[in-house]
Write a protein that holds these residues in place. Structure first.
Motif, mmCIF file in Angstrom:
data_model
loop_
_atom_site.group_PDB
_atom_site.id
_atom_site.type_symbol
_atom_site.label_atom_id
_atom_site.label_comp_id
_atom_site.label_asym_id
_atom_site.label_seq_id
_atom_site.Cartn_x
_atom_site.Cartn_y
_atom_site.Cartn_z
ATOM 1 N N LEU A 189 0.829 -1.207 0.000
ATOM 2 C CA LEU A 189 0.000 0.000 0.000
ATOM 3 C C LEU A 189 0.865 1.260 0.000
ATOM 4 O O LEU A 189 0.572 2.236 -0.718
ATOM 5 N N ALA A 190 1.957 1.246 0.777
ATOM 6 C CA ALA A 190 2.864 2.397 0.821
ATOM 7 C C ALA A 190 3.525 2.613 -0.529
ATOM 8 O O ALA A 190 3.744 3.762 -0.955
ATOM 9 N N THR A 191 3.863 1.531 -1.228
ATOM 10 C CA THR A 191 4.487 1.642 -2.548
ATOM 11 C C THR A 191 3.532 2.273 -3.546
ATOM 12 O O THR A 191 3.917 3.153 -4.331
ATOM 13 N N ILE A 192 2.262 1.850 -3.513
ATOM 14 C CA ILE A 192 1.273 2.403 -4.445
ATOM 15 C C ILE A 192 1.042 3.891 -4.170
ATOM 16 O O ILE A 192 1.061 4.727 -5.091
ATOM 17 N N GLY A 208 3.047 5.929 -2.508
ATOM 18 C CA GLY A 208 4.285 6.643 -2.771
ATOM 19 C C GLY A 208 4.525 6.857 -4.253
ATOM 20 O O GLY A 208 5.004 7.922 -4.668
ATOM 21 N N PHE A 209 4.181 5.857 -5.064
ATOM 22 C CA PHE A 209 4.393 5.976 -6.512
ATOM 23 C C PHE A 209 3.532 7.093 -7.097
ATOM 24 O O PHE A 209 4.030 7.999 -7.777
ATOM 25 N N PHE A 210 2.226 7.037 -6.822
ATOM 26 C CA PHE A 210 1.333 8.043 -7.396
ATOM 27 C C PHE A 210 1.553 9.420 -6.751
ATOM 28 O O PHE A 210 1.430 10.452 -7.426
ATOM 29 N N GLY A 211 1.897 9.435 -5.452
ATOM 30 C CA GLY A 211 2.197 10.705 -4.806
ATOM 31 C C GLY A 211 3.424 11.366 -5.406
ATOM 32 O O GLY A 211 3.445 12.580 -5.645
ATOM 33 N N SER A 212 4.461 10.586 -5.674
ATOM 34 C CA SER A 212 5.680 11.122 -6.288
ATOM 35 C C SER A 212 5.436 11.555 -7.726
ATOM 36 O O SER A 212 5.917 12.604 -8.165
ATOM 37 N N ALA A 213 4.681 10.728 -8.469
ATOM 38 C CA ALA A 213 4.421 11.039 -9.871
ATOM 39 C C ALA A 213 3.662 12.352 -10.019
ATOM 40 O O ALA A 213 4.081 13.259 -10.753
ATOM 41 N N PHE A 214 2.553 12.473 -9.304
ATOM 42 C CA PHE A 214 1.744 13.682 -9.417
ATOM 43 C C PHE A 214 2.377 14.865 -8.692
ATOM 44 O O PHE A 214 2.234 16.011 -9.106
ATOM 45 N N MET A 250 1.547 8.806 5.485
ATOM 46 C CA MET A 250 1.618 7.433 4.981
ATOM 47 C C MET A 250 2.679 6.627 5.723
ATOM 48 O O MET A 250 2.416 5.505 6.189
ATOM 49 N N LEU A 251 3.861 7.187 5.868
ATOM 50 C CA LEU A 251 4.958 6.470 6.528
ATOM 51 C C LEU A 251 4.688 6.294 8.022
ATOM 52 O O LEU A 251 5.109 5.297 8.619
ATOM 53 N N ASN A 252 3.981 7.246 8.603
ATOM 54 C CA ASN A 252 3.706 7.199 10.030
ATOM 55 C C ASN A 252 2.548 6.261 10.368
ATOM 56 O O ASN A 252 2.651 5.412 11.267
ATOM 57 N N LEU A 253 1.442 6.368 9.635
ATOM 58 C CA LEU A 253 0.227 5.628 9.971
ATOM 59 C C LEU A 253 0.171 4.249 9.325
ATOM 60 O O LEU A 253 -0.303 3.293 9.935
ATOM 61 N N ILE A 254 0.639 4.128 8.091
ATOM 62 C CA ILE A 254 0.539 2.854 7.374
ATOM 63 C C ILE A 254 1.745 1.966 7.629
ATOM 64 O O ILE A 254 1.612 0.805 8.037
ATOM 65 N N VAL A 255 2.954 2.526 7.405
ATOM 66 C CA VAL A 255 4.170 1.713 7.561
ATOM 67 C C VAL A 255 4.516 1.542 9.032
ATOM 68 O O VAL A 255 4.973 0.473 9.449
#
Length: 457
Positions: free
Chosen positions: A61-64, A66-72, A87-92
């Motif tokens: 979930l973090a990869t998905i 992170g990917f779209f967050g970085s892209a946009f 994301m890194l705090n709550l999910i990972v």
């Protein structure tokens, strides 16, 4: 004028939020024992938590995200730190400080790949670099100075106040960018209609010249080789000045980390950042002012850089203030400062392609400075950092590739503005939900809600 009113409204809202802290602080009775307990709770909450890098639903979930967050985020020129930190705090499951450090790694990776992509992209309307080095030299030193101020304020400001300030700022810049995008979309629609009429006229009347347009964000340019474009986009003098400013800031941060908090040397090194930033800013500001006045005197009204404005002392002071504000937000959030710089470049009249490329270019310096500093302080796990950087590098490159192709196909540069607005709004929504939930929890537990002491921790 609209920009000045917008900044005035933001300033009034900020002052109201900050002054409300004194009211809350004055109505909150805290004994010395309660303050000590608060300090103890803060120290416990900052305990380092580094999950293992292993394949599970969290990393997927973090990869998905992170990917779209970085892209946009890189396409809009805002980075995406407002999405990465929660994301890194709550999910990972990282602690807040490690999440902010890893967020900088992701912003650096996405910015680096985006800059490399943009170096091989020609300017859409002119025979100049798509990276505006004049604007980069104007904003980069003030952005770095603001990041230092933001990091200091994050220690002093209560969490609920930071949440309110971020929501006010992000909602304001997001809505402003959205309406800017709507206006550009309407202009592009009219322009496309005029071009279709001209093409129809040319088909019936052979040899008739095409009507000239003052601005077309998507005019076709003569084809150039990749090497020619790369040479045009690289300005070694501007690169050198930006790198020297980055290196001086890095040395100051390294020495500051080795000094005792609030010691005389600590304050000397903190104050030293002001003249360093002001020297670089003044160098570029004087250059822009002199060149602008020289052109006006000669009857040449062509803009000095990509921002088609008259560079007066008031305009330069406004740019300096916005640069510091953008860096401050970056320091508070753990982002790169693009949430202010991207919309600001659009407000100055810079076309979306150049605004995105220049904002990402500036963020590369500010984020890489933080990454090197965090690495020396051992604030993040190397395996996780390398993995997230790899994801961001790939996302940044392909995000630029697909969106640029889409802009060229639809002939609508306003798409970049809508992406910028959407990323800022998503960040405001995520940060707002997380911040409100935590603030309610603090209220229920009767925690201290006022300002904290900078030198007490």
């Amino acid at each position: 004028m609209e920009t000045k009113w917008f900044l005035l409204c933001l300033s009034v809202a900020f002052m109201a939020a900050i002054l409300s802290t004194f009211f809350i602080q004055g109505n909150t009775k805290q004994t010395h024992l309660q303050m000590l307990r608060l300090r103890n709770d803060l120290s416990l909450s900052s305990v380092r938590v580094w999950p293992e890098l292993e394949f599970n639903w969290r990393i997927v979930l973090a990869t998905i995200i992170g990917f779209f967050g970085s892209a946009f985020g890189t396409v809009g020129g805002v980075g995406g730190g407002g999405i990465f930190v929660p994301m890194l705090n709550l999910i990972v499951g990282f602690d807040a400080k490690s999440a902010a450090a890893l967020s900088k790694c992701m912003i650096m990776g996405a910015s680096a790949s985006s800059v490399w992509y943009n170096l091989r992209v020609a300017h859409p309307t002119k025979d100049v670099s798509i990276l505006d080095y004049d604007l980069a030299l104007l904003f980069q030193p003030m952005l770095m100075l603001g990041i230092t101020i933001g990091v200091s304020l994050s220690v002093v400001f209560p969490y609920w106040l930071i949440t309110i300030l971020i929501i006010i700022l992000f909602i304001g810049t997001s809505s402003r960018s959205f309406f800017k995008g709507v206006e550009m979309w309407k202009n592009e629609t009219l322009m496309k209609r005029e071009m279709q009429e001209v093409e129809a006229m040319l088909n019936t009347e052979a040899g008739q010249a095409m009507t000239n347009a003052e601005y077309d964000p998507l005019l076709s340019q003569p084809e150039k080789s990749t090497l020619e474009i790369l040479r045009l986009n690289l300005r070694w003098k501007g690169m050198l000045v930006l790198f020297l400013n980055w290196f001086v800031f890095l040395l100051i941060q390294i020495f500051k980390n080795d000094t005792v908090l609030c010691s005389p040397w600590y304050w000397v090194l903190n104050v030293l950042q002001f003249p360093v930033s002001l020297v670089v800013f003044a160098y570029e500001a004087v250059k822009l002012c002199q060149e602008s006045q020289k052109r006006r005197t000669c009857g040449n009204f062509e803009s000095v850089c990509e921002a088609p404005i008259d560079w007066t002392a008031l305009q330069l002071m406004l740019c300096a203030l916005c640069g510091v504000l953008g860096g401050t937000v970056g320091g508070l959030l753990g982002s790169g400062g693009g949430f202010i710089l991207g919309p600001l470049l659009l407000e100055l009249g810079v076309i979306p392609q150049v605004a995105s490329a220049t904002a990402t270019f500036v963020m590369l310096f500010s984020s890489s400075l933080s990454v090197v500093e965090f690495y020396l302080l051992k604030r993040f796990p190397i395996p996780y950092a390398l993995y997230l950087i790899a994801v961001s590098v790939i996302a940044g490159f392909w995000g630029q590739f697909f969106v640029r192709k889409l802009v060229a196909f639809l002939r609508r540069a306003s798409i970049i503005v809508f992406i910028l607005s959407a990323v800022i709004f998503a960040s405001a929504l995520i940060m707002g939900i997380v911040g409100v939930e935590r603030s309610i929890s603090m209220i229920n537990q009767h925690e201290y809600m006022g300002f904290l002491g900078f030198c007490d921790g």
